[in-house]
Design a protein around this motif. Structure first.
Motif, PDB file in Angstrom:
ATOM      1  N   LEU A   1      -4.270  -1.319   5.410  1.00  0.00           N
ATOM      2  CA  LEU A   1      -4.837  -0.133   4.779  1.00  0.00           C
ATOM      3  C   LEU A   1      -4.884  -0.302   3.260  1.00  0.00           C
ATOM      4  CD1 LEU A   1      -5.835   2.798   5.388  1.00  0.00           C
ATOM      5  CD2 LEU A   1      -3.488   3.533   4.907  1.00  0.00           C
ATOM      6  N   LYS A   2      -3.879  -0.942   2.727  1.00  0.00           N
ATOM      7  CA  LYS A   2      -3.775  -1.126   1.281  1.00  0.00           C
ATOM      8  C   LYS A   2      -4.776  -2.155   0.756  1.00  0.00           C
ATOM      9  CE  LYS A   2      -0.064  -3.046  -0.719  1.00  0.00           C
ATOM     10  NZ  LYS A   2       1.321  -3.218  -1.162  1.00  0.00           N
ATOM     11  N   THR A   3      -5.142  -3.135   1.581  1.00  0.00           N
ATOM     12  CA  THR A   3      -5.927  -4.261   1.072  1.00  0.00           C
ATOM     13  C   THR A   3      -7.347  -4.389   1.616  1.00  0.00           C
ATOM     14  OG1 THR A   3      -4.970  -5.707   2.761  1.00  0.00           O
ATOM     15  CG2 THR A   3      -3.847  -5.633   0.627  1.00  0.00           C
ATOM     16  N   VAL A   4      -7.639  -3.763   2.755  1.00  0.00           N
ATOM     17  CA  VAL A   4      -8.948  -3.924   3.385  1.00  0.00           C
ATOM     18  C   VAL A   4      -9.757  -2.642   3.203  1.00  0.00           C
ATOM     19  CG1 VAL A   4     -10.186  -4.358   5.544  1.00  0.00           C
ATOM     20  CG2 VAL A   4      -8.049  -5.576   5.056  1.00  0.00           C
ATOM     21  N   LYS A   5     -10.921  -2.767   2.593  1.00  0.00           N
ATOM     22  CA  LYS A   5     -11.741  -1.604   2.260  1.00  0.00           C
ATOM     23  C   LYS A   5     -12.101  -0.761   3.489  1.00  0.00           C
ATOM     24  CE  LYS A   5     -15.830  -0.176  -0.220  1.00  0.00           C
ATOM     25  NZ  LYS A   5     -16.993  -0.559  -0.997  1.00  0.00           N
TER      26      LYS A   5
ATOM     27  N   GLU B   1     -13.335   5.945   3.812  1.00  0.00           N
ATOM     28  CA  GLU B   1     -13.962   6.504   2.615  1.00  0.00           C
ATOM     29  C   GLU B   1     -12.962   7.136   1.644  1.00  0.00           C
ATOM     30  OE1 GLU B   1     -17.543   8.824   3.289  1.00  0.00           O
ATOM     31  OE2 GLU B   1     -17.715   7.905   5.272  1.00  0.00           O
ATOM     32  N   SER B   2     -11.715   7.255   2.027  1.00  0.00           N
ATOM     33  CA  SER B   2     -10.737   7.932   1.191  1.00  0.00           C
ATOM     34  C   SER B   2     -10.328   7.097  -0.017  1.00  0.00           C
ATOM     35  CB  SER B   2      -9.485   8.278   1.992  1.00  0.00           C
ATOM     36  OG  SER B   2      -8.524   8.877   1.148  1.00  0.00           O
ATOM     37  N   THR B   3     -10.306   7.740  -1.159  1.00  0.00           N
ATOM     38  CA  THR B   3      -9.860   7.076  -2.385  1.00  0.00           C
ATOM     39  C   THR B   3      -8.336   7.029  -2.460  1.00  0.00           C
ATOM     40  OG1 THR B   3     -10.019   9.183  -3.554  1.00  0.00           O
ATOM     41  CG2 THR B   3     -11.934   7.716  -3.680  1.00  0.00           C
ATOM     42  N   ASN B   4      -7.649   7.722  -1.578  1.00  0.00           N
ATOM     43  CA  ASN B   4      -6.181   7.774  -1.578  1.00  0.00           C
ATOM     44  C   ASN B   4      -5.549   6.776  -0.604  1.00  0.00           C
ATOM     45  OD1 ASN B   4      -7.138  10.332  -2.677  1.00  0.00           O
ATOM     46  ND2 ASN B   4      -4.988  10.915  -2.718  1.00  0.00           N
ATOM     47  N   LYS B   5      -6.335   5.908  -0.011  1.00  0.00           N
ATOM     48  CA  LYS B   5      -5.796   4.986   1.000  1.00  0.00           C
ATOM     49  C   LYS B   5      -4.653   4.149   0.465  1.00  0.00           C
ATOM     50  CE  LYS B   5      -8.877   2.390   2.453  1.00  0.00           C
ATOM     51  NZ  LYS B   5      -9.663   1.414   3.170  1.00  0.00           N
ATOM     52  N   SER B   6      -4.852   3.526  -0.682  1.00  0.00           N
ATOM     53  CA  SER B   6      -3.816   2.638  -1.208  1.00  0.00           C
ATOM     54  C   SER B   6      -2.589   3.427  -1.664  1.00  0.00           C
ATOM     55  CB  SER B   6      -4.364   1.759  -2.328  1.00  0.00           C
ATOM     56  OG  SER B   6      -4.840   2.552  -3.384  1.00  0.00           O
ATOM     57  N   VAL B   7      -2.793   4.649  -2.184  1.00  0.00           N
ATOM     58  CA  VAL B   7      -1.662   5.499  -2.570  1.00  0.00           C
ATOM     59  C   VAL B   7      -0.842   5.830  -1.323  1.00  0.00           C
ATOM     60  CG1 VAL B   7      -1.028   7.797  -3.431  1.00  0.00           C
ATOM     61  CG2 VAL B   7      -2.842   6.497  -4.574  1.00  0.00           C
TER      62      VAL B   7
ATOM     63  N   ALA C   1     -13.617  11.717   2.263  1.00  0.00           N
ATOM     64  CA  ALA C   1     -13.028  11.067   1.087  1.00  0.00           C
ATOM     65  C   ALA C   1     -11.599  11.539   0.831  1.00  0.00           C
ATOM     66  CB  ALA C   1     -13.892  11.320  -0.133  1.00  0.00           C
ATOM     67  N   HIS C   2     -11.060  12.346   1.723  1.00  0.00           N
ATOM     68  CA  HIS C   2      -9.739  12.941   1.508  1.00  0.00           C
ATOM     69  C   HIS C   2      -8.832  12.715   2.717  1.00  0.00           C
ATOM     70  CE1 HIS C   2     -11.555  15.083  -1.839  1.00  0.00           C
ATOM     71  NE2 HIS C   2     -12.574  15.299  -1.034  1.00  0.00           N
ATOM     72  N   PRO C   3      -7.535  12.635   2.491  1.00  0.00           N
ATOM     73  CA  PRO C   3      -6.610  12.685   3.626  1.00  0.00           C
ATOM     74  C   PRO C   3      -6.843  14.019   4.341  1.00  0.00           C
ATOM     75  CG  PRO C   3      -5.478  12.077   1.604  1.00  0.00           C
ATOM     76  CD  PRO C   3      -6.847  12.511   1.211  1.00  0.00           C
TER      77      PRO C   3
ATOM     78  N   GLU D   1       0.995   2.643  -0.015  1.00  0.00           N
ATOM     79  CA  GLU D   1       2.133   2.282  -0.857  1.00  0.00           C
ATOM     80  C   GLU D   1       3.312   3.225  -0.621  1.00  0.00           C
ATOM     81  OE1 GLU D   1       3.984  -0.347  -3.043  1.00  0.00           O
ATOM     82  OE2 GLU D   1       1.818  -0.547  -2.721  1.00  0.00           O
ATOM     83  N   HIS D   2       3.044   4.525  -0.617  1.00  0.00           N
ATOM     84  CA  HIS D   2       4.121   5.492  -0.360  1.00  0.00           C
ATOM     85  C   HIS D   2       4.708   5.305   1.034  1.00  0.00           C
ATOM     86  CE1 HIS D   2       2.487   8.491  -3.589  1.00  0.00           C
ATOM     87  NE2 HIS D   2       3.147   7.492  -4.123  1.00  0.00           N
ATOM     88  N   ALA D   3       3.858   5.132   2.020  1.00  0.00           N
ATOM     89  CA  ALA D   3       4.334   4.976   3.398  1.00  0.00           C
ATOM     90  C   ALA D   3       5.149   3.700   3.571  1.00  0.00           C
ATOM     91  CB  ALA D   3       3.154   4.997   4.362  1.00  0.00           C
ATOM     92  N   LEU D   4       4.730   2.617   2.924  1.00  0.00           N
ATOM     93  CA  LEU D   4       5.484   1.362   3.026  1.00  0.00           C
ATOM     94  C   LEU D   4       6.895   1.514   2.468  1.00  0.00           C
ATOM     95  CD1 LEU D   4       2.662  -1.170   2.165  1.00  0.00           C
ATOM     96  CD2 LEU D   4       4.036  -1.158   4.272  1.00  0.00           C
ATOM     97  N   HIS D   5       7.049   2.346   1.460  1.00  0.00           N
ATOM     98  CA  HIS D   5       8.374   2.574   0.874  1.00  0.00           C
ATOM     99  C   HIS D   5       9.192   3.591   1.673  1.00  0.00           C
ATOM    100  CE1 HIS D   5       7.860   0.039  -2.566  1.00  0.00           C
ATOM    101  NE2 HIS D   5       6.731   0.647  -2.906  1.00  0.00           N
TER     102      HIS D   5
END
Length: 185
Positions: A139-143, A84-90, A62-64, A93-97
């Protein structure tokens, strides 16, 4: 399974004990090793096995996290953020920027993968900005999506016969992918 338990697992345990303090220093928090147990398997070995390093004593999925493991064809050393990571979208988003920073800090020969169960992936140099953007958008949109980045070392590479050189390579790789880990928070 017997060979995995008798020959491989002790080496993964040793790597976990040896590299956790270094990763804790790099990350600025306690990092715990987690050696794959493959608890549901009794006879047939898995296609891969690993030691994962995460900031949680109870688990890593559940973690990076960071990983060292092997498939039949190669050893991998990598950063991973799995489904399983809850930080995937975070992270995404950071990586895309920070695509330009990623391009500057991640060497062209490093491998990106979107699935930790499949050996291989795409080299940073061949993936390019558009390919990486596509992986991160997914990664941001697909579970069920994942992102892994690191190196693969062929099973016949002489580096694997030199324990100290291998540990040095693992430390170097973890330092290289550390900015990715930090993007996940």
């Amino acid at each position: 399974m017997t060979q995995l338990i008798d020959r491989i697992r002790p080496k993964l345990n040793e790597l976990g004990e040896r590299l956790s303090p270094m990763l804790s220093g790099l990350c600025g928090e306690t990092i715990y090793p987690h050696v794959a147990k493959h608890a549901r398997r009794t006879i047939n070995p898995p296609v891969d096995t690993w030691v994962a390093f995460a900031p949680n004593k109870r688990g890593y999925k559940a973690h990076p996290h960071f990983q060292i493991g092997l498939f039949g064809s190669h050893v991998f050393i990598q950063f991973a953020i799995i489904y399983e990571s809850t930080n995937k979208s975070v992270f995404a988003e950071h990586a895309l920027h920070q695509l330009d920073d990623i391009a500057k800090h991640i060497p062209a020969h490093y491998i990106w993968s979107g699935n930790h169960m499949v050996p291989g992936g795409d080299r940073q140099g061949e993936l390019g900005e558009q390919g990486l953007r596509k992986l991160l958008e997914r990664l941001k949109t697909v579970k069920a999506s994942e992102a892994l980045c690191g190196i693969n070392i062929d099973r016949n590479d002489p580096l694997l016969l030199d324990g100290e050189a291998f540990v040095t390579k693992a430390e170097e790789t973890f330092r290289t992918v550390l900015p990715l880990y930090k993007m996940a928070f």
